[in-house]
Design a protein around this motif. Structure first.
Motif, PDB file in Angstrom:
ATOM      1  N   VAL A  74     -14.039 -41.041  13.299  1.00 28.67           N
ATOM      2  CA  VAL A  74     -13.649 -42.002  12.091  1.00 28.67           C
ATOM      3  C   VAL A  74     -14.932 -41.187  11.214  1.00 28.67           C
ATOM      4  CG1 VAL A  74     -12.107 -43.412  11.232  1.00 28.67           C
ATOM      5  CG2 VAL A  74     -12.157 -43.056  13.454  1.00 28.67           C
ATOM      6  N   VAL A  75     -14.337 -41.279  10.135  1.00 28.51           N
ATOM      7  CA  VAL A  75     -15.421 -41.542   8.760  1.00 28.51           C
ATOM      8  C   VAL A  75     -14.760 -41.735   7.457  1.00 28.51           C
ATOM      9  CG1 VAL A  75     -16.771 -39.806   7.403  1.00 28.51           C
ATOM     10  CG2 VAL A  75     -16.633 -39.365   9.799  1.00 28.51           C
ATOM     11  N   ARG A  76     -15.241 -42.089   6.971  1.00 25.27           N
ATOM     12  CA  ARG A  76     -14.662 -43.450   5.769  1.00 25.27           C
ATOM     13  C   ARG A  76     -14.781 -42.900   4.233  1.00 25.27           C
ATOM     14  NH1 ARG A  76     -14.057 -46.812   9.688  1.00 25.27           N
ATOM     15  NH2 ARG A  76     -11.166 -47.021  10.475  1.00 25.27           N
ATOM     16  N   ALA A  77     -15.067 -42.385   3.023  1.00 28.24           N
ATOM     17  CA  ALA A  77     -14.984 -42.978   2.153  1.00 28.24           C
ATOM     18  C   ALA A  77     -14.710 -42.535   0.779  1.00 28.24           C
ATOM     19  CB  ALA A  77     -16.893 -42.021   1.602  1.00 28.24           C
ATOM     20  N   ASN A  78     -14.962 -43.238  -0.200  1.00 30.09           N
ATOM     21  CA  ASN A  78     -14.241 -43.480  -1.412  1.00 30.09           C
ATOM     22  C   ASN A  78     -14.374 -42.395  -2.064  1.00 30.09           C
ATOM     23  OD1 ASN A  78     -13.623 -46.410  -1.921  1.00 30.09           O
ATOM     24  ND2 ASN A  78     -15.493 -46.997  -1.438  1.00 30.09           N
ATOM     25  N   LEU A  79     -13.630 -41.223  -1.995  1.00 26.92           N
ATOM     26  CA  LEU A  79     -13.212 -40.766  -3.153  1.00 26.92           C
ATOM     27  C   LEU A  79     -12.861 -40.807  -3.960  1.00 26.92           C
ATOM     28  CD1 LEU A  79     -13.238 -37.248  -2.400  1.00 26.92           C
ATOM     29  CD2 LEU A  79     -10.611 -37.142  -2.238  1.00 26.92           C
ATOM     30  N   SER A  80     -14.162 -39.436  -4.955  1.00 27.54           N
ATOM     31  CA  SER A  80     -13.592 -39.789  -6.540  1.00 27.54           C
ATOM     32  C   SER A  80     -14.305 -38.384  -7.041  1.00 27.54           C
ATOM     33  CB  SER A  80     -14.618 -40.954  -7.165  1.00 27.54           C
ATOM     34  OG  SER A  80     -16.015 -40.443  -7.313  1.00 27.54           O
ATOM     35  N   PHE A  81     -14.330 -37.919  -7.949  1.00 29.84           N
ATOM     36  CA  PHE A  81     -14.363 -36.774  -8.519  1.00 29.84           C
ATOM     37  C   PHE A  81     -16.254 -35.930  -8.339  1.00 29.84           C
ATOM     38  CE2 PHE A  81     -15.312 -32.746 -11.148  1.00 29.84           C
ATOM     39  CZ  PHE A  81     -14.142 -32.033 -10.847  1.00 29.84           C
ATOM     40  N   GLY A  82     -16.435 -35.935  -7.470  1.00 31.50           N
ATOM     41  CA  GLY A  82     -17.692 -34.483  -7.186  1.00 31.50           C
ATOM     42  C   GLY A  82     -18.599 -35.990  -6.355  1.00 31.50           C
ATOM     43  N   GLY A  83     -17.842 -36.774  -6.164  1.00 27.56           N
ATOM     44  CA  GLY A  83     -18.501 -37.538  -4.857  1.00 27.56           C
ATOM     45  C   GLY A  83     -17.905 -38.610  -3.823  1.00 27.56           C
ATOM     46  N   LEU A  84     -18.028 -38.666  -3.103  1.00 34.70           N
ATOM     47  CA  LEU A  84     -18.400 -39.256  -1.038  1.00 34.70           C
ATOM     48  C   LEU A  84     -18.826 -40.532  -1.364  1.00 34.70           C
ATOM     49  CD1 LEU A  84     -17.777 -36.309   1.289  1.00 34.70           C
ATOM     50  CD2 LEU A  84     -15.318 -38.057   0.285  1.00 34.70           C
ATOM     51  N   LYS A  85     -18.921 -41.873  -1.768  1.00 35.87           N
ATOM     52  CA  LYS A  85     -19.770 -42.992  -1.813  1.00 35.87           C
ATOM     53  C   LYS A  85     -19.189 -44.000  -0.675  1.00 35.87           C
ATOM     54  CE  LYS A  85     -20.408 -41.426  -6.514  1.00 35.87           C
ATOM     55  NZ  LYS A  85     -20.557 -42.606  -8.023  1.00 35.87           N
ATOM     56  N   GLY A  86     -20.514 -44.854  -0.501  1.00 36.05           N
ATOM     57  CA  GLY A  86     -19.806 -45.473   0.585  1.00 36.05           C
ATOM     58  C   GLY A  86     -19.590 -45.208   1.908  1.00 36.05           C
ATOM     59  N   LEU A  87     -20.252 -43.654   2.731  1.00 38.87           N
ATOM     60  CA  LEU A  87     -19.985 -43.407   3.257  1.00 38.87           C
ATOM     61  C   LEU A  87     -19.407 -44.470   5.044  1.00 38.87           C
ATOM     62  CD1 LEU A  87     -21.123 -39.910   2.662  1.00 38.87           C
ATOM     63  CD2 LEU A  87     -18.840 -40.340   4.261  1.00 38.87           C
ATOM     64  N   GLU A  88     -19.327 -43.865   5.925  1.00 38.08           N
ATOM     65  CA  GLU A  88     -19.558 -44.556   7.359  1.00 38.08           C
ATOM     66  C   GLU A  88     -19.217 -43.541   8.113  1.00 38.08           C
ATOM     67  OE1 GLU A  88     -16.980 -48.002   7.210  1.00 38.08           O
ATOM     68  OE2 GLU A  88     -18.146 -48.974   5.831  1.00 38.08           O
ATOM     69  N   GLY A  89     -19.736 -43.649   9.559  1.00 32.82           N
ATOM     70  CA  GLY A  89     -19.546 -42.413  10.182  1.00 32.82           C
ATOM     71  C   GLY A  89     -20.141 -41.574  10.302  1.00 32.82           C
ATOM     72  N   LEU A  90     -21.376 -41.181   9.399  1.00 38.91           N
ATOM     73  CA  LEU A  90     -21.670 -39.560   9.587  1.00 38.91           C
ATOM     74  C   LEU A  90     -22.798 -40.150   8.700  1.00 38.91           C
ATOM     75  CD1 LEU A  90     -21.751 -36.554   8.684  1.00 38.91           C
ATOM     76  CD2 LEU A  90     -22.090 -36.883   5.877  1.00 38.91           C
ATOM     77  N   SER A  91     -24.076 -39.431  10.134  1.00 38.53           N
ATOM     78  CA  SER A  91     -25.861 -39.547   9.676  1.00 38.53           C
ATOM     79  C   SER A  91     -26.782 -38.217  10.591  1.00 38.53           C
ATOM     80  CB  SER A  91     -26.257 -40.383  11.309  1.00 38.53           C
ATOM     81  OG  SER A  91     -25.494 -41.982  11.040  1.00 38.53           O
ATOM     82  N   GLN A  92     -27.349 -38.426   9.412  1.00 33.59           N
ATOM     83  CA  GLN A  92     -28.544 -37.330   8.991  1.00 33.59           C
ATOM     84  C   GLN A  92     -29.294 -37.505  10.192  1.00 33.59           C
ATOM     85  OE1 GLN A  92     -27.863 -35.085   5.509  1.00 33.59           O
ATOM     86  NE2 GLN A  92     -29.783 -34.181   5.753  1.00 33.59           N
ATOM     87  N   GLU A  93     -30.529 -36.290  10.776  1.00 33.79           N
ATOM     88  CA  GLU A  93     -31.414 -36.440  11.761  1.00 33.79           C
ATOM     89  C   GLU A  93     -32.006 -35.788  10.684  1.00 33.79           C
ATOM     90  OE1 GLU A  93     -33.279 -35.009  15.552  1.00 33.79           O
ATOM     91  OE2 GLU A  93     -31.996 -33.980  14.939  1.00 33.79           O
ATOM     92  N   GLU A  94     -33.441 -36.470  10.887  1.00 32.48           N
ATOM     93  CA  GLU A  94     -34.229 -36.891   9.544  1.00 32.48           C
ATOM     94  C   GLU A  94     -35.717 -36.909  10.269  1.00 32.48           C
ATOM     95  OE1 GLU A  94     -34.716 -34.578   6.334  1.00 32.48           O
ATOM     96  OE2 GLU A  94     -32.467 -34.987   6.541  1.00 32.48           O
ATOM     97  N   LEU A  95     -36.699 -36.041  10.064  1.00 28.87           N
ATOM     98  CA  LEU A  95     -37.857 -36.560  10.989  1.00 28.87           C
ATOM     99  C   LEU A  95     -37.792 -36.953  12.780  1.00 28.87           C
ATOM    100  CD1 LEU A  95     -39.784 -37.478   8.287  1.00 28.87           C
ATOM    101  CD2 LEU A  95     -40.037 -35.490   9.881  1.00 28.87           C
ATOM    102  N   PHE A  96     -36.663 -37.111  13.541  1.00 27.92           N
ATOM    103  CA  PHE A  96     -36.502 -37.284  14.654  1.00 27.92           C
ATOM    104  C   PHE A  96     -35.655 -38.174  14.947  1.00 27.92           C
ATOM    105  CE2 PHE A  96     -40.258 -35.081  15.368  1.00 27.92           C
ATOM    106  CZ  PHE A  96     -39.794 -33.773  16.285  1.00 27.92           C
ATOM    107  N   LEU A  97     -35.665 -39.006  13.655  1.00 26.37           N
ATOM    108  CA  LEU A  97     -34.405 -40.721  13.082  1.00 26.37           C
ATOM    109  C   LEU A  97     -33.215 -39.853  12.339  1.00 26.37           C
ATOM    110  CD1 LEU A  97     -37.399 -41.951  11.159  1.00 26.37           C
ATOM    111  CD2 LEU A  97     -36.718 -42.686  13.462  1.00 26.37           C
ATOM    112  N   TRP A  98     -32.138 -40.923  13.020  1.00 30.15           N
ATOM    113  CA  TRP A  98     -31.243 -40.657  13.338  1.00 30.15           C
ATOM    114  C   TRP A  98     -30.812 -41.541  11.423  1.00 30.15           C
ATOM    115  CZ3 TRP A  98     -28.004 -36.619  13.832  1.00 30.15           C
ATOM    116  CH2 TRP A  98     -28.139 -36.120  14.653  1.00 30.15           C
TER     117      TRP A  98
END
Length: 157
Positions: A74-98
């Motif tokens: 489940v991924v949640r966010a506040n949707l407004s024009f041009g943005g998904l803000k306050g996302l929950e449930g999505l992570s990105q890998e950066e330099l071996f860190l999530w």
């Protein structure tokens, strides 16, 4: 009007497979966002009057934009024009860190850039990376493949 004329379109709608992913993509585009922000295994989504978007996936999974991303079921966010803000449930890998993705913003669509706020940094990516939904593999299968690749690398030493 005949009974068949009135109810045939309704019957067809009930028999057709759900199109949650295509309608979610339409929703994103109507809000100035690229259609491929969510993977192809979207089961359902909802949007309430306050703008809270809730996307349900078949299962948690790993995908790739420019780096690997992890979608919870489940991924949640506040949707407004041009943005998904306050996302929950999505992570990105950066330099071996999530790192959790906090916001996804398109300030100026003509720039061709989208901004990922991962808390400690802002990352600008090309909008072209998000034209189509990413292929999202179940987390356990993707991790097993990574472990095999690491083992193969060690064997080459």
């Amino acid at each position: 009007m005949s009974f068949l004329t009135l109810f045939l379109p309704l019957l067809l709608l009930l028999l057709l497979p759900p199109t949650a992913i295509s309608s979610l993509h339409d929703l994103l585009q109507s809000q100035g966002l690229p259609p491929g922000l969510f993977p192809e295994n979207v089961k359902t989504y909802s949007l309430d009057q306050t703008g809270l978007l809730e996307v349900h996936l078949e299962q948690p999974c790993l995908a790739k934009f420019d780096t690997r991303v992890f979608f919870e079921s489940v991924v949640r966010a506040n949707l407004s024009f041009g943005g998904l803000k306050g996302l929950e449930g999505l992570s990105q890998e950066e330099l071996f860190l999530w790192l959790p993705v906090k916001d996804i913003i398109v300030n100026d669509p003509s720039s061709g850039l989208i901004l990922f706020d991962i808390g400690v940094a802002h990352k600008q990516l090309s909008l072209s990376l998000f034209e189509k939904p990413p292929v999202c593999k179940p987390q356990d299968l993707a991790l097993q493949r990574d472990e095999k690749n690491k083992m193969g690398f060690q064997a080459q030493r």
